[in-house]
Design a protein around this motif. Structure first.
Motif, PDB file in Angstrom:
ATOM      1  N   LEU A 162      -7.454  -9.201  -8.935  1.00 25.34           N
ATOM      2  CA  LEU A 162      -7.428  -9.637  -7.529  1.00 25.34           C
ATOM      3  C   LEU A 162      -8.657 -10.449  -7.122  1.00 25.34           C
ATOM      4  O   LEU A 162      -8.669 -11.067  -6.063  1.00 25.34           O
ATOM      5  N   PRO A 180      -7.682  -8.223  -0.930  1.00 23.78           N
ATOM      6  CA  PRO A 180      -7.237  -9.361  -0.118  1.00 23.78           C
ATOM      7  C   PRO A 180      -7.156  -9.079   1.382  1.00 23.78           C
ATOM      8  O   PRO A 180      -6.734  -8.007   1.811  1.00 23.78           O
ATOM      9  N   SER A 335      -3.052  -3.520  -8.643  1.00 24.98           N
ATOM     10  CA  SER A 335      -2.801  -3.352  -7.205  1.00 24.98           C
ATOM     11  C   SER A 335      -3.961  -2.578  -6.575  1.00 24.98           C
ATOM     12  O   SER A 335      -4.395  -1.562  -7.115  1.00 24.98           O
ATOM     13  N   CYS A 336      -4.445  -3.069  -5.434  1.00 26.88           N
ATOM     14  CA  CYS A 336      -5.680  -2.489  -4.883  1.00 26.88           C
ATOM     15  C   CYS A 336      -5.436  -1.300  -3.965  1.00 26.88           C
ATOM     16  O   CYS A 336      -6.367  -0.593  -3.600  1.00 26.88           O
ATOM     17  N   GLY A 337      -4.186  -1.093  -3.540  1.00 30.45           N
ATOM     18  CA  GLY A 337      -3.888   0.104  -2.760  1.00 30.45           C
ATOM     19  C   GLY A 337      -3.937  -0.068  -1.250  1.00 30.45           C
ATOM     20  O   GLY A 337      -3.753   0.908  -0.518  1.00 30.45           O
ATOM     21  N   GLN A 338      -4.172  -1.279  -0.761  1.00 31.83           N
ATOM     22  CA  GLN A 338      -4.211  -1.455   0.699  1.00 31.83           C
ATOM     23  C   GLN A 338      -2.820  -1.386   1.329  1.00 31.83           C
ATOM     24  O   GLN A 338      -2.691  -1.100   2.509  1.00 31.83           O
ATOM     25  N   CYS A 339      -1.793  -1.736   0.536  1.00 30.72           N
ATOM     26  CA  CYS A 339      -0.432  -1.756   1.082  1.00 30.72           C
ATOM     27  C   CYS A 339       0.415  -0.767   0.266  1.00 30.72           C
ATOM     28  O   CYS A 339       0.575  -0.927  -0.948  1.00 30.72           O
ATOM     29  N   CYS A 342       3.420  -1.892  -2.126  1.00 23.86           N
ATOM     30  CA  CYS A 342       2.976  -2.530  -3.374  1.00 23.86           C
ATOM     31  C   CYS A 342       2.415  -1.486  -4.323  1.00 23.86           C
ATOM     32  O   CYS A 342       2.805  -1.392  -5.486  1.00 23.86           O
ATOM     33  N   THR A 380       3.306  -6.719   2.822  1.00 31.05           N
ATOM     34  CA  THR A 380       2.140  -6.657   1.939  1.00 31.05           C
ATOM     35  C   THR A 380       1.216  -7.860   2.188  1.00 31.05           C
ATOM     36  O   THR A 380       1.648  -8.883   2.719  1.00 31.05           O
ATOM     37  N   ARG A 381      -0.035  -7.711   1.789  1.00 31.71           N
ATOM     38  CA  ARG A 381      -1.042  -8.709   2.127  1.00 31.71           C
ATOM     39  C   ARG A 381      -1.126  -9.875   1.167  1.00 31.71           C
ATOM     40  O   ARG A 381      -1.655 -10.925   1.495  1.00 31.71           O
ATOM     41  N   CYS A 382      -0.744  -9.624  -0.072  1.00 35.09           N
ATOM     42  CA  CYS A 382      -0.910 -10.717  -1.030  1.00 35.09           C
ATOM     43  C   CYS A 382       0.324 -10.835  -1.914  1.00 35.09           C
ATOM     44  O   CYS A 382       1.296 -10.106  -1.773  1.00 35.09           O
ATOM     45  N   PRO A 385       2.680  -8.056  -5.402  1.00 39.34           N
ATOM     46  CA  PRO A 385       3.975  -7.376  -5.561  1.00 39.34           C
ATOM     47  C   PRO A 385       5.148  -8.350  -5.660  1.00 39.34           C
ATOM     48  O   PRO A 385       6.190  -8.006  -6.236  1.00 39.34           O
TER      49      PRO A 385
HETATM   50  S1  SF4 Z   1      -0.139  -6.436  -1.788  1.00 42.23           S
HETATM   51 FE1  SF4 Z   1      -1.658  -5.146  -0.784  1.00 42.23          FE
HETATM   52  S2  SF4 Z   1      -1.944  -3.359  -2.178  1.00 42.23           S
HETATM   53 FE2  SF4 Z   1      -0.903  -4.966  -3.313  1.00 42.23          FE
HETATM   54  S3  SF4 Z   1      -2.565  -5.969  -4.382  1.00 42.23           S
HETATM   55 FE3  SF4 Z   1      -2.135  -7.173  -2.494  1.00 42.23          FE
HETATM   56  S4  SF4 Z   1      -3.525  -6.358  -0.971  1.00 42.23           S
HETATM   57 FE4  SF4 Z   1      -3.513  -4.874  -2.672  1.00 42.23          FE
END
Ligand code: SF4
Ligand SMILES: Cc1cc2nc3c(=O)[nH]c(=O)nc-3n(C[C@H](O)[C@H](O)[C@H](O)COP(=O)(O)O)c2cc1C
Length: 444
Positions: A162, A180, A335-339, A342, A380-382, A385
């Motif tokens: 990411l 992101p 995957s970073c876990g913000q959403c 995803c 989702t932010r990016c 997914p």
């Molecule tokens: S969609 Fe959300 S959880 Fe998935 S990688 Fe992007 S910012 Fe992180």
């Protein structure tokens, strides 16, 4: 005619350019000099006319991106994306190892066009071979008075996929983790505060490296290579089950077949080629697509893609389930876990794929995978997914019988390695890969 390379960015003899003097002797810095006599709008028009499309993976037209930032209010910034984390891709590090000056010249042209306050190169701390090289070039340019000391900043980031996602990259530049943001970077940029916009152009290393040549030789010269859809050359990383894996600069528009069977020499063993992955953002490419041209538009129109020019080739000795699991595992781990959709979705899909891979999968696992790929992209932010939702079903669609419970896997070569490239040896023509995580070993 036999498929051949067209070296424009890479030195014709592949001998690295090691000093500013050498670069200047070969015509270097002429583009920057010309650009500095032009206005920002004139440069935007020139790049638009050349038809340059970003080489970071999406093929977004550089002229449109520049125009958006140019017409925003606020302090402008430019960022070169040198995170290069896509599996199967090595072009940016290869280009920098051969000619780092083009990227710097391109960065300064972009900065001039945007009247930028600062220029940043975002790269990875672990790229220990190229970081000293770009640091030296920055110092050379400063010592020669070509750029104010401190105007270009090199930011060393973590080894996260990411980090290459542009909103994650901007977070790292601002001193945070590569998670992101919600907004497109051109609306907020680096050093963003709630009260202020700092619109920022983010371009890939290869995209920036084309700029000096476009400005120096003109848009027609650039368009004389490549095709109407994607003018210019592109640097391809070709890995996997081919006789001659390697780094190739080609005139875009060459057919997939010419790349794989011409430059790549065709399958390396007795098995036919079965599946090609252009990074982890596009649908799997099967042999019926091999006569398509390597450009962004036509590949996309046919359901596949060029990505960042990293082609991972697999022959009939591979079980598609192994590969599907491997890529899903990579995305889930990234995957970073913000959403939640995803983070949960990519993990759940990977777990079901693991069951199928371990020979204990049922039809219910396949159904669950299809359901999850349909919803892991919700709010989702990016784009990560989306990549999962594009790539995974494409493997199932193209090779449905291989996902059937009880499918006979005897005879397949089960040793797989996520092709995260560490280096390429010109002498032997071989890639050196990062070690695979332990769970990549053949299931017992
Ligand atoms: S969609 Fe959300 S959880 Fe998935 S990688 Fe992007 S910012 Fe992180
Ligand atoms: C998960 C993810 C990872 C990415 N990694 C990279 C990368 O390593 N290098 C890169 O140039 N672009 C990467 N991109 C694309 C960037 O977000 C961005 O689109 C690109 O740097 C824009 O440059 P360009 O217009 O010159 O292509 C990634 C995108 C996503 C969604």
């Amino acid at each position: 005619m036999a498929a051949q390379e067209t070296r424009v960015l890479l030195p014709e003899d592949l001998k690295p350019i090691n000093s500013l003097e050498e670069y200047k002797a070969a015509g270097g810095l002429q583009g920057l000099e010309k650009a500095r006599s032009m206005s920002g709008q004139e440069l935007i028009d020139l790049i638009t006319k050349a038809g340059l499309r970003g080489r970071g993976g999406a093929g977004f037209p550089t002229g449109i991106k520049w125009n958006t930032v140019y017409n925003e209010s606020g302090n402008k910034y430019v960022v070169c994306n040198f995170a290069e984390g896509e599996p199967g891709t090595f072009k940016d590090r290869y280009l920098i190892s051969k000619n780092p000056y083009l990227m710097f010249e391109g960065l300064l042209i972009t900065a001039h066009a945007m009247n930028a306050k600062e220029a940043v190169i975002g790269t990875k701390e672990k790229f220990t071979k190229v970081v000293p090289r770009i640091t030296k070039v920055k110092e050379e340019l400063e010592a020669a008075g070509i750029v104010e000391p401190g105007f270009i900043r090199i930011v060393l980031g973590p080894d996260e996929y990411l980090f290459g996602e542009e909103k994650g990259l901007l977070e790292v530049i601002d001193g945070r983790y590569p998670m992101p943001r919600m907004f497109p970077p051109y609306m907020v940029g680096i050093h963003w505060t709630p009260t202020e916009n700092n619109p920022t152009v983010v371009n890939n290393v290869e995209s920036m490296s084309h700029l000096p040549l476009i400005v120096r030789h003109g848009p027609e010269w650039f368009r004389s290579r490549g095709d109407d859809d994607t003018p210019g050359t592109g640097i391809i990383s070709l890995t996997g089950d081919v006789k001659q894996p390697g780094m190739y600069e080609i005139s875009l528009g060459m057919s997939v077949r010419d790349l794989i069977y011409g430059l790549g020499g065709g399958p390396r063993g007795k098995h036919e080629i079965k599946a090609v992955f252009s990074g982890v953002s596009n649908r799997v490419m099967t042999p019926d697509k091999f006569d398509l041209p390597l450009n962004f538009g036509e590949l996309r129109a046919n359901g596949v893609g060029l990505g960042s020019g990293g082609f991972m080739v697999y022959d009939e000795s591979r079980w598609i389930v192994d590969l599907t699991w491997m890529f899903s595992h990579f995305l889930a781990q990234s995957s970073c876990g913000q959403c939640i959709p995803c983070n949960m979705g990519t993990r759940v899909i990977t777990e079901h794929l693991l069951k199928i891979r371990d020979g204990v999968g049922t039809r219910a696992d396949l159904d669950a995978i299809i359901t999850e790929t349909g919803r892991c992209t919700n709010q989702t932010r990016c784009f990560l997914p989306v990549q999962e939702s594009v790539l995974i079903p494409s493997c199932i669609d193209n090779f449905p019988e291989e996902f059937e419970p009880g499918f006979d896997t005897s005879g397949f070569d089960r040793n797989i390695l996520i092709p995260k490239i560490k280096d390429f040896d010109d002498e032997t023509g071989q890639f050196i890969f990062e070690d695979a995580p332990k769970e990549f070993l053949q299931p017992k």
